[in-house]
Design a protein around this motif. Structure first.
Motif, mmCIF file in Angstrom:
data_model
loop_
_atom_site.group_PDB
_atom_site.id
_atom_site.type_symbol
_atom_site.label_atom_id
_atom_site.label_comp_id
_atom_site.label_asym_id
_atom_site.label_seq_id
_atom_site.Cartn_x
_atom_site.Cartn_y
_atom_site.Cartn_z
ATOM 1 N N THR A 349 -11.440 7.517 -0.295
ATOM 2 C CA THR A 349 -12.098 6.353 0.138
ATOM 3 C C THR A 349 -12.964 6.178 1.310
ATOM 4 O O THR A 349 -12.518 6.991 2.131
ATOM 5 C CB THR A 349 -10.993 5.045 0.404
ATOM 6 O OG1 THR A 349 -9.783 4.871 -0.904
ATOM 7 C CG2 THR A 349 -11.238 3.548 0.980
ATOM 8 N N ASP A 418 -15.687 7.725 -5.889
ATOM 9 C CA ASP A 418 -14.980 7.265 -4.464
ATOM 10 C C ASP A 418 -14.850 5.719 -4.632
ATOM 11 O O ASP A 418 -15.580 4.955 -5.434
ATOM 12 C CB ASP A 418 -16.050 7.568 -3.522
ATOM 13 C CG ASP A 418 -16.017 9.117 -3.271
ATOM 14 O OD1 ASP A 418 -15.007 9.688 -3.568
ATOM 15 O OD2 ASP A 418 -16.650 9.537 -2.495
ATOM 16 N N VAL A 419 -14.052 5.072 -3.690
ATOM 17 C CA VAL A 419 -13.985 3.690 -3.413
ATOM 18 C C VAL A 419 -14.837 3.649 -2.141
ATOM 19 O O VAL A 419 -14.274 4.117 -1.029
ATOM 20 C CB VAL A 419 -12.429 3.205 -3.571
ATOM 21 C CG1 VAL A 419 -12.394 1.793 -2.999
ATOM 22 C CG2 VAL A 419 -11.879 3.191 -5.010
#
Length: 450
Positions: A349, A418-419
């Motif tokens: 993240t 990914d976030v």
């Protein structure tokens, strides 16, 4: 609308405008009060005040002159955002002038019962869920308060067969007198708004006002896992309905064998719920309890929980760009909300965080940063956030001027899978008028990347 005489020929000062002040002033005028409005914004920059002036209401703009209180006002309707340590409010209290907020007016004129939700976190999600469940069940709900139309506007059009579902802040609750919801929910209590309330004890006391007028025929739905909430429940005269996501209960809403129950009745399996995040399970349980107490059928509750993906600015999924998923959690204005947001993801993240500095540190966030590979910081707390990131061993930390610049900066640090999460852990007021404005800027910046 009830045609009450409580305010007829009463001299009332409406202090502070915004939407609630305009509504309160107009309603009081209809009810026959002698209304004076006082707002700090100059008249030539204040279309709301000009509108009230055209209605024949006395308007004083540009400052809050304390000597105004010498004019014999019998009541003050205060904008919730004005703190009680404000000199004007302090003087009014010294003079013994009663002070209420607009929600009290709404209650006094409403034909419909109120279903009221408060708490540090989750109240917007809970309010929206409950409203949707009742709407699905044709219970004729109306939504009001922080999340919808101003309460006193809604109350004027409500009829006896409606249900007013209202989200209430501690600021609003401090200004009630007779307000008595048929059903009240307290989602949780954590440290918040201490710059306004002074202490956690005073903040919790304000939240507890939601039940101060309730009686045995009314319901108070409470988080049994929180001592601060249960302390309020023990002093309430309402019928207590607990909820827990952690253990089975004899009554109330709880999880058993992977399913949601209300009392001894199974509602649905947890796996069929669309809304992500463990913290949202508590919001779901409290809304299910309120819906069942209002008479909603299981089919209506299930239909909502099978489709509800969340509210805008609260873990709102924005979209995917080149394998990166973007989430808008601008409503995360405190540490707990950001911890909950981070816990909802197992993917690497990039966290966008920062905002108004209320004097607190952010060390409590440290355990929640284990999946954070980069941080983009902004606002008054940028330096504190950077210090936190270094403590967590995050190698990629960048400070930017604002949220708009944070989005491309985050993308540069990201990889497929990914976030990218906006979850500021701070209020927005250092740079933006509201968290909604901050969230909309984030959304627009994501769309520009596309």
């Amino acid at each position: 609308m009830k045609q009450i005489k409580d305010y007829h020929h009463k001299k009332v000062l409406v202090l502070g405008l915004a939407k609630s002040g305009v509504s309160a002033a107009s309603l009081l005028h209809k009810l026959g009060a002698f209304v004076t409005v006082n707002d700090s914004k100059p008249l030539n920059e204040n279309p709301e005040a000009q509108e009230l002036l055209e209605q024949g209401i006395t308007v004083i703009c540009g400052s809050h002159p304390i000597e105004l209180l010498d004019e014999g006002f019998q009541l003050i309707v205060k904008n919730p955002g004005i703190p009680y340590h404000n000199p004007m409010i302090q003087r009014a209290m010294e003079k013994g002038i009663p002070i209420i907020t607009e929600v009290e007016l709404a209650y006094c004129v409403s034909e419909a019962p109120f279903l009221a939700i408060t708490g540090s976190n989750g109240k917007t999600t809970t309010t929206t869920l409950l409203f949707n469940m009742l709407e699905e069940d044709n219970k004729k709900p109306l939504i009001a308060g922080n999340i919808g139309t101003v309460a006193s506007d809604v109350a004027q059009m409500a009829e006896k067969d409606n249900n007013i579902v209202i989200e209430l802040s501690s600021f609003q609750l401090m200004g009630i007198d007779q307000f008595k919801p048929k059903i009240a929910i307290i989602t949780n209590i954590y440290d918040a708004h201490l710059d306004y309330h002074g202490t956690r004890e005073e903040y919790a006391k304000a939240k507890g006002y939601i039940t101060k007028n309730q009686e045995e025929a009314d319901y108070l739905i409470v988080n049994i896992e929180q001592e601060a909430v249960m302390d309020i429940a023990r002093r309430s005269k309402a019928t207590i309905i607990p909820f827990s996501a952690q253990r089975e209960l004899k009554l109330g809403a709880f999880v058993k064998d992977g399913s949601i129950y209300f009392h001894d009745e199974k509602i649905m399996d947890v796996k069929d719920i669309v809304l992500p995040g463990a913290h949202n399970l508590e919001n779901i349980l409290s809304s299910v309890a309120a819906a069942k107490l209002t008479g909603a059928k299981n089919e209506s509750i299930i239909a909502v929980l099978n489709t509800f993906e969340g509210v805008k600015h609260r873990l709102q999924y924005i979209g995917e760009i080149k394998g990166r998923r973007f989430y808008n959690d601008s409503k995360a204005t405190n540490i707990l909300a950001t911890k909950n947001a981070l816990a909802a993801f197992s993917a690497p993240t990039i966290l966008l965080a920062g905002g108004l500095d209320r004097g607190n540190e952010f060390d409590e966030l440290l355990p929640a940063l284990k999946n954070v590979k980069a941080m983009i910081t902004f606002g008054e707390t940028a330096e504190k956030m950077e210090r936190l990131g270094k403590m967590a061993g995050i190698k990629n930390i960048q400070r930017v001027d604002n949220v708009e610049k944070a989005v491309p900066a985050a993308f540069d640090f990201s990889e497929q899978g990914d976030v990218i999460l906006l979850s500021p852990a701070c209020a927005s007021w250092d740079q933006y008028k509201t968290f909604e404005v901050r969230g909309d800027i984030f959304i627009n910046a994501v769309h520009k990347l596309k």
